[in-house]
Design a protein around this motif. Sequence first.
Motif, PDB file in Angstrom:
ATOM      1  N   ARG A 545       0.835  -1.201   0.000  1.00 55.15           N
ATOM      2  CA  ARG A 545       0.000   0.000   0.000  1.00 55.15           C
ATOM      3  C   ARG A 545       0.876   1.261   0.000  1.00 55.15           C
ATOM      4  O   ARG A 545       0.573   2.274  -0.649  1.00 55.15           O
ATOM      5  N   ARG A 546       2.004   1.230   0.699  1.00 53.17           N
ATOM      6  CA  ARG A 546       2.859   2.414   0.794  1.00 53.17           C
ATOM      7  C   ARG A 546       3.533   2.730  -0.528  1.00 53.17           C
ATOM      8  O   ARG A 546       3.748   3.899  -0.856  1.00 53.17           O
ATOM      9  N   GLN A 551       4.021   6.753  -4.906  1.00 56.98           N
ATOM     10  CA  GLN A 551       3.838   7.213  -6.281  1.00 56.98           C
ATOM     11  C   GLN A 551       2.872   8.393  -6.325  1.00 56.98           C
ATOM     12  O   GLN A 551       3.088   9.385  -7.024  1.00 56.98           O
ATOM     13  N   GLN A 552       1.792   8.239  -5.555  1.00 55.29           N
ATOM     14  CA  GLN A 552       0.814   9.327  -5.501  1.00 55.29           C
ATOM     15  C   GLN A 552       1.436  10.568  -4.859  1.00 55.29           C
ATOM     16  O   GLN A 552       1.204  11.703  -5.309  1.00 55.29           O
ATOM     17  N   GLN A 556       1.995  14.490  -6.084  1.00 55.80           N
ATOM     18  CA  GLN A 556       1.526  15.653  -5.323  1.00 55.80           C
ATOM     19  C   GLN A 556       2.680  16.619  -5.041  1.00 55.80           C
ATOM     20  O   GLN A 556       2.496  17.846  -5.086  1.00 55.80           O
ATOM     21  N   VAL A 557       3.862  16.062  -4.755  1.00 51.98           N
ATOM     22  CA  VAL A 557       5.013  16.911  -4.458  1.00 51.98           C
ATOM     23  C   VAL A 557       5.410  17.740  -5.674  1.00 51.98           C
ATOM     24  O   VAL A 557       5.813  18.903  -5.553  1.00 51.98           O
TER      25      VAL A 557
END
Length: 982
Positions: A545-546, A551-552, A556-557
Motif C-alpha cells: 500500500r505504501r 507514487q501518488q 503531489q510533491v
Amino acid sequence: MSRTLPIPTRRAGEPELTAWLGRLIEAATPEEVGALIETLVQSQRGCAKAKVLWLNSPDEHHRPAQQQPDPTQLTLVQAALASANGMQSTPDGKQCALTLLGEEQVVLLLTLAADGSAKTLLADASPYLQLGVRQLHHAMKLADLYDSHAQLEHSENLQRALFVISDLAGSNLDMPEMLHEIHRIVSGLMYAENFFIVRYYPERDTMRFLYYADIEDKNQPDTTRDMLLEDRQHTLTWYLLTQGKPLMGSNEQLLEQVNGPLTLAGPDSDDWLGVPMLHNGKVMGALVVQSYGNRTVYTRDDLSLLEFVGNHILTALERKESKDELERRVRQRTEELAQVNQGLRQEVRERHRAERLQEALFQVAQLATADIDENTFYERVHTVVGGLLDAKNFFIALLSDDRSKLEFPYYFDAGIHRTHVRPVGRGLSEYVLRRGQPWSGSREDILALTRSGEVVPHHIGEPSACWLGVPLKVDEAVIGLVVVQSYDQHASYGTADQELLSFVALQIANSIYRRRSAAALHQANLRLEHRVEERTRELRAEIVRREQMQQQLHHQVMHDPLTGLPNRGYLRERLDSILNRIQQEPGRRCALLYLDVDRFKVINDSLGHLAGDEFLKAIAMRLLTHVREPDMVARLSGDEFAILLEDIEVTATATIIADRVLRAVAMPLRISGKELEPSVSVGIACGDASYLDADELIRDADMALYQAKQLGRKRFAVFDEALAKDMVDVLAMESELRKALRQNEFEPHFQPICRLSDGHVVGYEALIRWNHPQRGVLKPSDFIKIAEDSGLIEAIDWRLFELSCRSLAQKIPGDPFITFNVSALHLRHADFDTRVLKMLERTGLSPARLITEVTEGALLDNPESVRTMLDRLRTAGVGAALDDFGTGYSSLSYLHSLPLRMLKIDRAFVHELDKAGSSNSTTVVAAILALAHALNIQVIAEGIETQEQFEALLSMGCEMGQGYLLGRPAPIARWLNPHAQD
C-alpha cells in the motif's frame, strides 16, 4: 663687548702701578673694578675728576648704586654711546665721555683740569685702562652668573618645597602632622615663625583654623571645630576670605586695603601678610604669616611666593581631606563587609552541609537505578542515610497486595538485623499509612496520639524517644513506609531530617516500582514476541500500500494541489533536462515565459480566498488551452505561473505566444457573481547554450517580468542586453566597492552634535562617504543597498568605525564624543564588543568618548544578547544610544533594561515642531524628554533645520541636537577650523 676701546696707540711712560694691578686682579665685583678705573684715571696728569657710569643696565641687580648724572652730563654720555669712535667732548673741552663697554652701556665721564687734554690723558693710561675694561667686562659676566645661580637655587628650593607639599597629601601622616610639615616648608622659603592656615567652606559659610602657630598669641583659636564666618566679621581673616585679595603691611597700611572697619584680633604685629587660597576663582581658605619686633618686612616677592605656594597647599589639603574622607568610608565599608562576611561564612557552612546532602541524595538516586538485589539496595541506603542523620534504628515496611499485612523486608534496630511480618493494626506505622503524610514526634507526642485513640502502641522492646516515618508512594498510592527512630532522650528529628527521609522514600518507592515493572515487562515481552509474528504479516501488506502512496505522493510533491499544474520543482527538473540537451545540441533553443497575475491580491482580498482559488484555476485553464505538447504550464507560487516552450527557432515565436496568452487571459471572467477582466504581466527569457542551469534562466525571466511590471503591467518584456547591462552595473558597483576598500576610498564625515543652551559642540556623528575616483563624493544611499546585498557592508562599517575614532583621537583632543550606527548584523556577532575595544586600543581613543547607536529594530532579534553586550561595553566605558526613538517597535522596557547613556529623538517628530497644529509632536517630544530625564538618560534631537525647531526644543529642556541648522556633515578638517565657511 660690543665695541673696542678707542684708545690712541701712542703711549706714555708707564707708571709704577704694581699695587693697582694687584687690587685689579683681586677685584670681584663691577663696583670694585669701576672704582679702580676711576682711581687710575684720576691719578693721571690733567684729570680733575673721573666717574664710571652704568646706564640702562639690562640687569638692575648688578647696576651699582650711583648718583644720577645731570642732564648735560647725560646728554654727553648718550652722545658718546651713539658716536662711531665711542668718544664725545663738550664744546669747551672741559668734559669728555668715553664708552668703556658699549653693549653694557658703561661710560667713563672725565672732568679735565685747566691744562688737561683728554687724548693725552687716555694715551698715558691706555695699557692699564684696557686691562681695567677687560676686568670690568669679566666681573659683570661673573656677577650675571652669580645672580643666575642664586635665582636657580631659589627656584630649586621652591620646586622642592612644592614636591614635598604634593607628597604630603599622599603620605600616611595625619592632618596635624602634615600641617606642621607645611609650616616647616614655608619657613624654609620666608620668615614664617608665626603662621596659620584657615579653611573656608562656602557651602556652609563656615571656617576653621586648621593650623595656628604664634609665639605671642596666648588665646589661640580651636583648630578642631568649625566656626561661622560672621563670628570673625571685620577681622583681617574675614576680609581675606570675603574679598579674595591678598593683604600686606602694618596695621595702618592694612586699614587702607580693606573696604570697611577693621577689628584687630590677637597681638599687634609689626608686619602682616595674608593671601587667599583659590580654587577655580573661589576662595577656599587663606595663608597668613606675621612678624613681631624683629623688623621683618614682607615684600611683594614674599606675597607672590606665598600666593604660589598657597595654591599648592590648597591642592594638598583637598587631596588630604579627600583621602581622609575616603579612608573613613573605607573603614565604614570594611565594617559593613565584615558583617556581610559573617553572614557569608554562615552561608558557606550551610552550603557545605547542602553539598554533603546533595552528594548523599545523588548516591541514593544512583542506588535506585543500580543493578543490585533488593536487600543490598536497602543496606546501602541505610548507610547513606546514617551519614546525615541518626539512623542507627531504621526499617522499611511494605503493605501486602491485599493490604492486610505489613511486611518488613529490612529492619535494623538496636544493632539487630531482622525481617518479620505482622497484621495491619493501629500502630504508628499504620497511622502514617492512613494519613499518607510524614510524621515525627517525641515520646510525649506518641503518648498524646495514644490517649486520643489514634494509635495503639505496638513496639518491640523499649519505646522510642523520638520517631520519624515517611510513606512510600507510587502514583499517589501508599505502598509502605520508611522509619528512623532513636532511644536517646536528647535526640530529635527536625524539618531537614524529614525532607531528607522523604527524598530517600521517593527513591525507595521508585526502586520498588522499577523492580515490579521489570517483572511485568518480562511477561509483556513474551506476549510481544507472539504479536510480532502477526504484525510481520500485516507489514508486508502495508508495504504494498505504501509503494502506491509514494507514487501518488511524488505526483503531489511535483504538482500544485489547487490547479493540478506542475510546480516549481517539476519546472526546474524539466528545465535542467532541456538545458543539458541544448548543451549537446547547441543549435537548439527554448523559451521560458514567467507570468504574474496583475492585482491578484485585490481580487483575493475583495472576494475572499475561495473566489481567489477559483480565479487562479480559471487562469490555469486558459493558459493550458494555448500550449502544445511537449510544452508545459507550471504554477510557481501564489499568483505566478510559467510556460516552458521546449523548442523554438526564433525569439518571435515566444513573443507571439506571449501576445496570444495576454489576449486569452484578458477575456472577461465571472467569479462569485462579479465580472472580472484579468490581466497578466509576462517576462520572456530565451535559453541557449550560454545557460548552464535552470536557476539562471528563471532569474533572467524574472528580471524581464520585473521590467514588464515597471512599464505598466498587462504586457510582456524580453530579457535582452539592456537588462543584462543593468545586472552587470550592479556587479561592477560591487567590484568597485571591493576596490574602494582596498584603496581606502572611504572617508568619515562628521556632523556636529551641539549643546542647545550655548551652541557648544559636544560631539560628532560619523557618517560614511565614498570618494569615487570618477563620480566624486557618493552618499550612503548611492551604494549601501549593493553593499548589503554583496556582504561588504560589515567591512565598510568597520572601516568607518576605525577611521572616525582615529581622526577624533588625533585631531580633536578633549571631551567631544563620537557616535556611529551599529546595525543588527553587527550585534549578532558575540565578539562585537571585543572587536570594538581592540579598535579603540589601536586608535588611541578613550572608550568614554565613544557612543554606539542601536536602532529599536535591531533589538528585536535578541534583546537579552544585545543588553549583555552593551553591558560589557559600558563596563569598559563605551556608551550606548537608542537611535530613531519613537519610530520603531518602541518598548519602555528597553529604556529600563538597556544600559543607555543617550537616546535620539527621530527627525520625524522634530520636523513637525515648527508647523501649525503640531501639538501631537510637541506632546510626544515633551514626553520623551520627561521619560529620559527621569531615567537619567541624555537626549539628542535629530534633524534640526529651522530656528523655530531649535527654539521649541530648547524651551522643552532638550539638552543636545544635530541637523543642518547646526552643521552639515563634513570632513574632520572642516571642524578643526569651526569659523571656516562651508
